[in-house]
Enzyme design. Structure first.
Site, PDB file in Angstrom:
ATOM      1  N   SER A  33      41.228  45.986  44.200  1.00 28.11           N
ATOM      2  CA  SER A  33      41.111  46.100  45.653  1.00 28.11           C
ATOM      3  C   SER A  33      41.758  44.913  46.363  1.00 28.11           C
ATOM      4  CB  SER A  33      39.688  46.321  46.137  1.00 28.11           C
ATOM      5  OG  SER A  33      39.734  46.791  47.475  1.00 28.11           O
TER       6      SER A  33
ATOM      7  N   HIS B  52      40.688  34.456  56.372  1.00 27.19           N
ATOM      8  CA  HIS B  52      41.231  34.336  57.724  1.00 27.19           C
ATOM      9  C   HIS B  52      40.668  33.041  58.305  1.00 27.19           C
ATOM     10  CE1 HIS B  52      42.384  38.562  57.420  1.00 27.19           C
ATOM     11  NE2 HIS B  52      41.161  38.782  56.948  1.00 27.19           N
TER      12      HIS B  52
ATOM     13  N   CYS C 242      36.561  46.876  42.570  1.00 29.52           N
ATOM     14  CA  CYS C 242      36.057  48.049  41.869  1.00 29.52           C
ATOM     15  C   CYS C 242      36.055  47.733  40.380  1.00 29.52           C
ATOM     16  CB  CYS C 242      36.957  49.253  42.128  1.00 29.52           C
ATOM     17  SG  CYS C 242      37.070  49.698  43.871  1.00 29.52           S
TER      18      CYS C 242
END
Length: 124
Positions: free
Chosen positions: A70, A75, A90
């Site tokens: 994934s 940020h 996953c």
């Protein structure tokens, strides 16, 4: 109802807000790229690609990794000493919490808010 009866958990997601980080690390694109690469290793995820984007010469950064399982992202808002972190994987072989904890250890926030969830697939 995540993880309820008849559900198969297909992914685990941890994300959070990091307050009181040092501005310098939040501005350091090369350091953040290294941190995300290492976080993928810590999670036992397969790194496929990594990218970054700087918001103006003194602005924050987005650093993201696409992993086979994934993604991982950071940020930053250096002017506020603030960062958000997102790790979603996953597969039972991965450990998104270990990756999240690794990133937190490198950004050294004074306060962390962490949120956990699973991604479930319900059988009909």
């Amino acid at each position: 109802m995540a993880g309820g009866v008849g559900a198969q958990i297909v992914g685990r997601h941890i994300y959070g807000n990091l307050y009181g980080c040092e501005q310098q690390i939040l501005k350091d694109e090369a350091a953040l790229i290294t941190i995300v690469k290492e976080a993928a290793k810590v999670a036992n995820a397969i790194l496929l690609s990594i990218g970054s984007y700087r918001f103006g010469p003194e602005g924050g950064l987005t650093v993201f990794a696409v992993v086979a399982e994934s993604h991982i992202s950071i940020h930053t808002w250096p002017e506020h000493g603030f960062a958000t972190v997102d790790v979603y994987t996953c597969g039972d072989h991965t450990d998104p919490k270990a990756a999240f904890d690794y990133i937190v250890s490198k950004l050294k926030p004074r306060k962390v808010e962490a949120f956990f969830g699973d991604r479930s697939m319900y059988r009909e």
